[in-house]
Design a protein around this motif. Structure first.
Motif, PDB file in Angstrom:
ATOM      1  N   ASP A 167       0.817  -1.215   0.000  1.00 20.59           N
ATOM      2  CA  ASP A 167       0.000   0.000   0.000  1.00 20.59           C
ATOM      3  C   ASP A 167       0.845   1.256   0.000  1.00 20.59           C
ATOM      4  N   GLU A 190      -1.488  -7.477  -2.703  1.00 18.69           N
ATOM      5  CA  GLU A 190      -1.103  -6.241  -2.042  1.00 18.69           C
ATOM      6  C   GLU A 190      -0.868  -6.500  -0.562  1.00 18.69           C
ATOM      7  N   VAL A 192      -0.183  -4.902   3.152  1.00 18.01           N
ATOM      8  CA  VAL A 192      -0.432  -3.663   3.887  1.00 18.01           C
ATOM      9  C   VAL A 192       0.590  -3.534   5.008  1.00 18.01           C
ATOM     10  N   ALA A 415      -3.267   2.257   3.137  1.00 15.96           N
ATOM     11  CA  ALA A 415      -4.452   1.523   3.589  1.00 15.96           C
ATOM     12  C   ALA A 415      -5.061   2.167   4.825  1.00 15.96           C
ATOM     13  N   SER A 416      -4.239   2.835   5.623  1.00 13.95           N
ATOM     14  CA  SER A 416      -4.721   3.470   6.858  1.00 13.95           C
ATOM     15  C   SER A 416      -5.417   4.796   6.610  1.00 13.95           C
TER      16      SER A 416
END
Length: 444
Positions: A167, A190, A192, A415-416
């Motif tokens: 990410d 993907e 993270v 992602a966060s």
């Protein structure tokens, strides 16, 4: 103009380029320069105090104020968004202008007769600075062109093979990795990474991904994330990947000049670089690194031919480019080295620490990126705690600019959630960074 005078004109320009660049005659990484030389507008290159470590020099505001005099700075805004592209110093700008005048005067007479030979000097300069061989370096317009070509032209995906990215990778590269997988009817994975991480956590997550996906064949590995400046342990991850037969494309778009390293420190076969971010070349200059003997799995650019897989330049077809930008590369690298790559890295880290040390004690602020120095750079990001949407980031960026006079950029792709990236340059002062700190305090 006679043929003789045209040749002399080119020679005079090249002499100017050499003269402008020649003030850096010390090896990369030295902490002092022996002489002061007259530069543009009568400004003298500041003498680096002897006996200071890079970390000590990083805190010498009087020295960096003199360095700042070698750059034109915009008034009315504190610009903390230098991750897009870098500013040319006065001597580099002079070299670029002189080269532009020469090329604009001689046009194709120069381009068809002398440019290719002159380009070789720029290639050699990049190779020497990176610790590579000249035949391993191809000049491009940017790291994006370099890495897109590596991904698109990768030819070793077999049935049921998988590709991997994270990410924190550059959004365009993530999309291109997904395209590569789907175009070959393969799977893209993907990974993270945490919003804040250290080296071991990163290695563990990559290793877990390798274990979970035994058919992994190709991975994108970012050296420094454009999102929040997180440094990945590239050499260690690449070693584990290679032991498992996983090929690595390394994104060094943000790292060269932000960090002091050689390509051999990374242990990768393929990488893309920018020279117009932290090295300080004119806009539109990048580089592709392809380790000798590694070309077989990257096909030549369509229309190019390399039957023996020995010519890295066939992996790119940039066509007509900005001749003057390429000619200015030696001046940019020399200026970068005259300050000292280790000194630049230390200064940028110091400027980052000035605001992050304060921000980490603000309960309303979340600082992203490295949890320790090994995982951090001069580039970092933050957001208001709990405010992770794109609209939140847009609103925060506008407030910083309009209410506090601090220009930043939002980043999306983690992602966060979204964040605000802070990227000072070596001509930014501690006082200007404090303007950001005051703004962050007022955001409570």
């Amino acid at each position: 103009m006679s043929k003789e005078s045209k040749v002399l004109s080119r020679r005079n320009v090249l002499k100017t380029l050499v003269a402008v660049a020649a003030y850096s005659l010390t090896p990369s990484g030295l902490t002092h320069v022996n002489t002061q030389l007259n530069l543009t507008n009568g400004v003298k290159f500041p003498k680096i105090p002897a006996g200071l470590s890079p970390e000590q020099l990083a805190q010498d505001e009087s020295f960096w104020a003199k360095v700042a005099q070698l750059y034109d700075k915009a008034q009315g805004i504190v610009n903390l968004e230098h991750g897009y592209w870098g500013k040319m110093s006065h001597p580099v700008q002079t070299a670029f202008i002189e080269a532009t005048k020469m090329v604009n005067t001689q046009l194709s007479f120069y381009a068809r007769k002398s440019y290719n030979e002159d380009t070789k000097h720029s290639v050699i300069k990049v190779a020497e600075a990176l610790g590579a061989q000249a035949e391993e370096i191809v000049l491009t317009r940017n790291a994006t062109e370099s890495i897109h070509n590596l991904i698109r032209q990768y030819n070793d995906l077999g049935e049921n093979d998988t590709v991997l990215f994270t990410d924190i990778d550059y959004p365009s590269f993530k999309e291109t990795m997904q395209w590569l997988a789907s175009s070959r009817n393969q799977k893209a994975v993907e990974v993270v990474l945490p919003a804040q991480a250290n080296q071991q956590q990163i290695i563990d997550l990559y290793t877990q991904a390798f274990d979970a996906h035994p058919n992994l064949k190709l991975m994108l590995l970012t050296h420094v994330s454009n999102q929040h400046g997180l440094v990945l342990p590239v050499k260690k991850i690449a070693k584990i990947a290679k032991q498992r037969g996983i090929d690595v494309i390394c994104d060094c778009a943000q790292s060269w000049g932000l960090l002091n390293f050689k390509i051999t420190d990374l242990g990768v076969d393929w990488a893309g670089f920018n020279l117009h971010k932290w090295i300080g070349s004119p806009v539109g200059v990048g580089a592709l690194y392809m380790k000798k003997g590694s070309l077989e799995k990257i096909s030549p650019y369509p229309g190019e031919h390399d039957a023996n897989n020995t010519n890295a330049s066939t992996r790119v077809h940039t066509a007509t480019t900005n001749f003057a930008s390429i000619l200015t590369i030696p001046a940019a690298i020399n200026f970068h080295q005259s300050i000292g790559p280790a000194n630049k890295e230390a200064r940028l880290r110091h400027l980052r620490s000035l605001w992050t040390s304060e921000a980490k004690n603000m309960p309303h602020i979340e600082v992203l990126g490295g949890l320790d120095e090994e995982s951090s750079t001069g580039m970092c990001s933050f957001r208001l705690r709990g405010k992770t949407s794109l609209d939140d980031a847009k609103h925060l960026q506008k407030r910083l600019e309009n209410e506090f006079g601090v220009f930043t950029v939002l980043r999306k792709g983690l992602a966060s959630g979204c964040c605000i990236r802070i990227t000072p340059q070596i001509f930014i002062s501690a006082t200007e960074v404090q303007q950001l700190v005051k703004a962050m305090q007022a955001l409570a």
